[in-house]
Design an enzyme around this catalytic site. Structure first.
Site, PDB file in Angstrom:
ATOM      1  N   ASP A  20       1.080  -1.284  -0.050  1.00  0.00           N
ATOM      2  CA  ASP A  20       0.342   0.002   0.487  1.00  0.00           C
ATOM      3  C   ASP A  20       1.421   1.034  -0.211  1.00  0.00           C
ATOM      4  O   ASP A  20       2.214   1.838   0.305  1.00  0.00           O
ATOM      5  CB  ASP A  20      -1.057  -0.008   0.935  1.00  0.00           C
ATOM      6  CG  ASP A  20      -2.016   1.666   1.389  1.00  0.00           C
ATOM      7  OD1 ASP A  20      -2.507   1.221   0.346  1.00  0.00           O
ATOM      8  OD2 ASP A  20      -1.520   1.615   2.262  1.00  0.00           O
TER       9      ASP A  20
ATOM     10  N   ASP B  40       0.107   5.242   1.217  1.00  0.00           N
ATOM     11  CA  ASP B  40      -0.545   6.286   1.887  1.00  0.00           C
ATOM     12  C   ASP B  40       0.187   5.187   2.979  1.00  0.00           C
ATOM     13  O   ASP B  40      -1.325   4.007   3.469  1.00  0.00           O
ATOM     14  CB  ASP B  40      -1.112   6.645   1.953  1.00  0.00           C
ATOM     15  CG  ASP B  40      -1.259   7.660   0.701  1.00  0.00           C
ATOM     16  OD1 ASP B  40      -0.375   8.265   0.219  1.00  0.00           O
ATOM     17  OD2 ASP B  40      -2.033   7.950   0.135  1.00  0.00           O
TER      18      ASP B  40
END
Length: 178
Positions: free
Chosen positions: A16, A18
């Site tokens: 991922d 952020d």
């Protein structure tokens, strides 16, 4: 970006963005707003050296909300790739979902199969790269990241700290000894 036809089949680490690659400062669409997660270049380099493809897959609803454009997202990802490469860390490819059902930008204001927890981004990467699914894994900071991995048949690890390098090292040591 896409794998060349002679690319080697190997496992992948789906990260991922952020909250894993960079600090989650909400709607980061430009490099002036990006703050790197401490140790991220070292973590990615460890994955590269361990023989993993490294992919970033990220929901970017800021596009649907009108905070930034897809061009901004692509420019940021290209800059991130270049910055990390300077530190010897390679990201092989990026996928992002610009959609959100609460969006205000026409054409982006809907749910889609790429928006996590749906597995569309992972499936698209698997279509374009020779990935060994059974040896691959997801690292995310939210359950929806792991749910996308589960839906694609890939194990996930929930990251909730700031030592991403140590977190990756721990995962790799468990996987080697498994």
């Amino acid at each position: 970006m896409m794998a060349d036809s002679g690319a080697t089949s190997k496992p992948a680490a789906f990260l991922d963005r952020d909250g894993v690659i960079n600090l989650d400062d909400a709607y980061v669409g430009t490099r002036d707003r990006l703050r790197w997660m401490p140790g991220v270049a070292d973590a990615i380099r460890k994955l590269n050296e361990a023989g993993y493809y490294v992919f970033v897959f990220t929901n970017q609803s800021g596009v649907a909300r009108g905070f930034f454009s897809e061009d901004d997202v692509r420019a940021l990802h290209n800059w991130m790739r270049d910055e990390l490469a300077r530190d010897g860390a390679r990201i092989d490819d990026f996928r992002y979902c610009p959609h959100h059902p609460d969006g205000t930008v026409t054409g982006y204001d809907h749910e889609c199969g790429w928006r996590k927890p749906q597995p569309g981004m992972i499936f698209d990467l698997m279509k374009h790269w020779p990935i060994e699914r059974d040896r691959s894994f997801v690292i995310g900071d939210k359950q929806r990241d792991l749910d996308a991995g589960t839906a694609a048949g890939i194990k996930g690890y929930l990251f909730s700290g700031t030592d991403i390098s140590g977190f990756v090292e721990n995962i790799l040591s468990k996987r080697v000894n498994a």
